[in-house]
Write an enzyme that holds these catalytic residues in place. Structure first.
Site, PDB file in Angstrom:
ATOM      1  N   ILE A   8     -99.592  13.126 -68.165  1.00 14.52           N
ATOM      2  CA  ILE A   8     -99.860  12.122 -67.356  1.00 14.52           C
ATOM      3  C   ILE A   8     -99.046  10.771 -67.310  1.00 14.52           C
ATOM      4  O   ILE A   8     -98.279  10.433 -68.208  1.00 14.52           O
ATOM      5  CB  ILE A   8    -101.033  11.529 -68.120  1.00 14.52           C
ATOM      6  CG1 ILE A   8    -102.316  12.427 -68.354  1.00 14.52           C
ATOM      7  CG2 ILE A   8    -101.936  10.299 -67.275  1.00 14.52           C
ATOM      8  CD1 ILE A   8    -103.287  12.188 -69.627  1.00 14.52           C
ATOM      9  N   SER A   9     -98.645  10.544 -66.130  1.00 15.15           N
ATOM     10  CA  SER A   9     -97.753   9.596 -65.737  1.00 15.15           C
ATOM     11  C   SER A   9     -98.254   8.254 -66.284  1.00 15.15           C
ATOM     12  O   SER A   9     -99.615   7.810 -66.607  1.00 15.15           O
ATOM     13  CB  SER A   9     -97.302   9.326 -64.266  1.00 15.15           C
ATOM     14  OG  SER A   9     -96.584   8.287 -64.019  1.00 15.15           O
ATOM     15  N   SER A  10     -97.384   7.149 -66.585  1.00 10.63           N
ATOM     16  CA  SER A  10     -97.911   5.890 -67.231  1.00 10.63           C
ATOM     17  C   SER A  10     -98.871   5.114 -65.970  1.00 10.63           C
ATOM     18  O   SER A  10     -99.329   4.204 -66.159  1.00 10.63           O
ATOM     19  CB  SER A  10     -96.718   5.052 -67.829  1.00 10.63           C
ATOM     20  OG  SER A  10     -95.636   4.899 -66.644  1.00 10.63           O
TER      21      SER A  10
END
Length: 208
Positions: A8-10
């Site tokens: 998951i990207s920030s």
């Protein structure tokens, strides 16, 4: 057993996270068996992926939302996939460019084989370009390797400085950006030329 992994990207919204988790659940992965990492540009080695890979056992299948979550580039991906296969672990990708991969089927294994062939082709192409570049450089009078630390100008300064009794060797080396070993291979403690110094002045290639 099915184990899942999502990256998951920030900057991902919660809906994007839920979408990935729901897809893994629909593929048969229990919520307790889903590993995840929230990554940013600073994070180089996601701990969730490391834990997931460690937890996999022979006969298990790793389920991914997207293939690119498993490695940095094509070479890295193929190496990891082959490592999983060697351990008797299956791999299934749900979406994205790697959605055709399911190493529990013959078709999926064939796709992995194609990826491996592409990596080998890339490796050979890079080696060929490197060899051609080296030949071209030699034809233009250039040689490979890093530039020498000691130059003719530095050598002249070293000879002059070492001839002065008050010269501090450590300060001289720092000023010239060379090591003591390099200095003493070229110049004696009295400022006289040594073998490497003579070679440098003669225009010959010498070690640093």
């Amino acid at each position: 057993m099915l184990l899942g992994y999502i990256r998951i990207s920030s900057t991902d919204a919660s809906k994007a996270t839920d979408l990935q988790r729901d897809a893994l659940n629909a593929a048969g992965v229990e919520p307790a068996h889903i590993y995840a990492d929230r990554v940013s540009g600073r994070r180089k080695d996601p701990s969730g992926l490391a834990a997931c890979l460690k937890a996999l056992r022979e006969g298990d299948t790793l389920v991914l939302w997207k293939l690119d979550s498993l490695g940095r580039d094509l070479r890295h991906l193929v190496n990891r996939v082959h490592d999983l296969i060697a351990r008797g672990v299956g791999l299934k990708v749900l979406t994205g460019h790697g959605a055709a991969i399911d190493t529990t089927t013959a078709t999926g294994k064939m796709v992995v084989g194609i990826f491996a062939a592409l990596v080998e082709f890339e490796r050979e192409a890079i080696a060929e370009r490197t060899a051609v570049g080296s030949v071209s450089a030699r034809a233009r009078g250039r040689k490979g390797g890093r530039p020498p630390k000691m130059t003719t100008a530095k050598l002249q300064m070293a000879m002059s400085a070492m001839a002065q009794p008050e010269t501090k060797v450590s300060a001289l080396c720092e000023e010239l950006d060379i090591t003591r070993q390099t200095l003493y291979r070229h110049v004696s403690p009295l400022g006289e030329l040594r073998t490497d110094g003579l070679k440098l002045l003669a225009g010959g290639r010498h070690p640093d």
